[in-house]
Design an enzyme around this catalytic site. Structure first.
Site, mmCIF file in Angstrom:
data_model
loop_
_atom_site.group_PDB
_atom_site.id
_atom_site.type_symbol
_atom_site.label_atom_id
_atom_site.label_comp_id
_atom_site.label_asym_id
_atom_site.label_seq_id
_atom_site.Cartn_x
_atom_site.Cartn_y
_atom_site.Cartn_z
ATOM 1 N N VAL A 12 0.830 -1.214 0.000
ATOM 2 C CA VAL A 12 0.000 0.000 0.000
ATOM 3 C C VAL A 12 0.862 1.262 0.000
ATOM 4 C CG1 VAL A 12 -1.872 1.242 1.147
ATOM 5 C CG2 VAL A 12 -1.842 -1.264 1.210
ATOM 6 N N LYS A 100 -6.677 -1.594 9.184
ATOM 7 C CA LYS A 100 -7.961 -1.880 9.875
ATOM 8 C C LYS A 100 -7.779 -2.509 11.232
ATOM 9 C CE LYS A 100 -6.693 -4.790 6.737
ATOM 10 N NZ LYS A 100 -6.701 -5.160 5.352
ATOM 11 N N VAL A 127 -11.466 -0.257 5.015
ATOM 12 C CA VAL A 127 -12.566 -1.180 4.682
ATOM 13 C C VAL A 127 -12.879 -1.033 3.193
ATOM 14 C CG1 VAL A 127 -14.923 -1.918 5.220
ATOM 15 C CG2 VAL A 127 -13.568 -0.765 6.976
ATOM 16 N N GLY A 129 -10.930 -1.586 0.585
ATOM 17 C CA GLY A 129 -9.826 -1.202 -0.307
ATOM 18 C C GLY A 129 -10.112 0.116 -1.014
ATOM 19 N N GLU A 185 -2.939 -10.385 3.960
ATOM 20 C CA GLU A 185 -2.284 -9.787 5.119
ATOM 21 C C GLU A 185 -0.911 -10.427 5.312
ATOM 22 O OE1 GLU A 185 -3.791 -7.177 7.056
ATOM 23 O OE2 GLU A 185 -4.844 -7.308 5.163
ATOM 24 N N LYS A 200 -13.230 -5.382 9.837
ATOM 25 C CA LYS A 200 -13.918 -4.425 8.957
ATOM 26 C C LYS A 200 -15.391 -4.268 9.342
ATOM 27 C CE LYS A 200 -10.707 -5.259 5.177
ATOM 28 N NZ LYS A 200 -10.360 -6.198 4.117
#
Ligand code: NDP
Ligand code: HSE
Length: 393
Positions: A12, A100, A127, A129, A185, A200
């Site tokens: 990310v 999250k 939540v 993406g 993850e 989420k």
């Protein structure tokens, strides 16, 4: 010019740097000022990266630099990320995150610090993406009482199910693919066992009903125990099996929230959502049902949501978004929820009807019951010797 610092240069974080680079000019034109990535903090070295000159390892450089307006936290987890987020907020910096785990577990505390310091703590990417979901929930739907939220909240498991059913690959192979694509993850147990979707549904519930729903108190079941035989039987009877997060406000004001695999009728738009895509239905008492759909994981889609928050913060530097939730949602016992159940075993439809009342036969030894409570469904399953018990949306 606005300066941002990115903490965590993984899937990310690198996506955020890339969106800031590739859309630099259009962002500057729309915002009226340039967005400059001043620092990138990571534990690893990236000597060949075009950002090598911006890489740092010491968080206090970010903390003590008055030129840094917004800190982007994409480290993940709830240890170092918690410490750095607290300190960044205490230092009067806005913080934007995709984490999250941190928001679901420590969001209430972090939002309180943000309020004290008159800065923003925003987490659109945490939540769904890249799907614009949280801002529509707390802003566009603010005039509603939210009644129910249900949806596919984990891209990795939806990808795995899709690849297993449509591509014929094994669970292990599909998981490896999801990891290679950057969807999973760091510890994919969180995806596979429903924990990520659980975090989420907690964040969605916190925002929808204003009271903290703690992940530790929410029932979370993943896809590891799913038998492909049930997926096949469901498919031939017009259902798809999907891992859903589900939350609703009960008549007594309590909140019911859980994650579990469900059979979803193919008439429901959620049933046809495949691959890494997520879809979330929110029911408000004025608007009715609204659906949100898009890529639920991945570098650029998630970075799109992170950068959306960054730009919002920069554009409204002196205005704090009034987001927060108070302690202690009263949780309903999900065992008391009445819903239809899928049961499979070596039993006849007639025997199933004797135990459950009405029962729709999907295949020999596989039925969907009339709505009943979990305890009753499990008692019926035990009496029938059923080897598979799944919820039906
Ligand atoms: P990654 O593991 O790819 O990236 C995290 C980066 O942070 C890694 O480079 C990691 O290094 C680095 N890091 C670890 N510890 C530290 C530290 N103490 N200081 C600085 N950097 C550190 O994770 P993702 O980018 O996939 O996820 C980041 C967050 O975003 C997570 O909370 C995740 O749940 C969330 N998220 C992820 C999405 C996705 O599609 N991947 C989508 C939406 C949210 P190292 O690898 O050496 O540990
Ligand atoms: N691992 C998560 C998923 C990332 O697959 O949905 C996005 O939150």
């Amino acid at each position: 010019m606005a300066n941002i610092a990115i903490m965590g240069f993984g899937t990310v974080g690198a996506g955020v740097a890339e969106v800031a680079r590739m859309n630099h000019d259009s962002i500057a034109a729309n915002l009226g000022e340039e967005v400059n990535v001043k620092y990138i903090l990571d534990v690893r070295d990236f000597p060949d990266s075009p950002y090598a000159a911006k890489m740092i390892k010491d968080f206090s450089i970010i903390e003590n630099d008055p030129e840094v307006d917004v800190v982007v936290e994409t480290i993940g987890g709830a240890r170092v990320a918690l410490d750095f987020t607290r300190r960044a907020l205490q230092a009067g910096k806005h913080v934007v995150t995709s984490n999250k785990e941190l928001v679901a577990t420590y969001g209430r505390e972090l939002l309180e610090i943000a309020k004290e310091k008159n800065v923003n703590y925003l987490f659109e990417a945490s939540v769904g993406g890249g799907i614009p979901l949280l801002r529509p929930l707390f802003q566009c739907l603010a005039a509603n009482q939210i009644e129910e939220i249900a949806g596919i909240l984990n891209g990795t498991t939806n990808y795995i199910l899709t690849r297993m059913v449509k591509g014929g690959v094994s669970f292990a192979e599909a998981l490896k693919e999801a990891q290679a694509k950057g969807y999973a993850e760091a510890d994919p147990t969180a995806d596979v066992e429903g924990i990520d979707a659980g975090r989420k549904i907690c964040i969605l519930s916190d925002l929808a009903w204003g009271k903290e729903v703690k992940p530790a108190e929410v029932s979370m079941e993943g896809i590891s125990a799913l038998d492909l035989k049930d997926v096949d039987i469901a498919a031939s009877a017009g259902y798809r099996v999907k891992l859903l997060g589900h939350a609703m406000r009960m008549e007594d004001g309590k909140v019911a929230a859980y994650v579990a695999p469900h059979l979803v009728s193919q008439d429901n738009p959620i049933a046809t959502v495949d691959d890494v895509f997520n879809a979330v239905m929110i029911r408000g008492n004025a608007v009715g049902d609204v659906m949100f759909y898009g890529r639920g994981a991945g570098d650029l889609p998630t970075a799109s949501a992170v950068m959306g928050d960054v730009l919002d913060v920069i554009e409204h530097r002196t205005k704090r978004r009034n987001i927060g939730w108070s302690e202690g949602a009263c949780l309903a016992d999900i065992k008391e929820l009445s819903m239809r159940w899928y049961l499979r075993g070596e039993f006849s439809a007639e025997a199933a009807r004797k135990e459950c009342g009405e029962a729709e036969e999907l295949a020999p030894g596989a039925v969907i019951t009339a709505p009943m409570k979990e305890a009753d469904a499990k008692a019926a399953a035990a009496a029938l010797g059923a080897c598979a018990v799944l919820r039906v949306l």
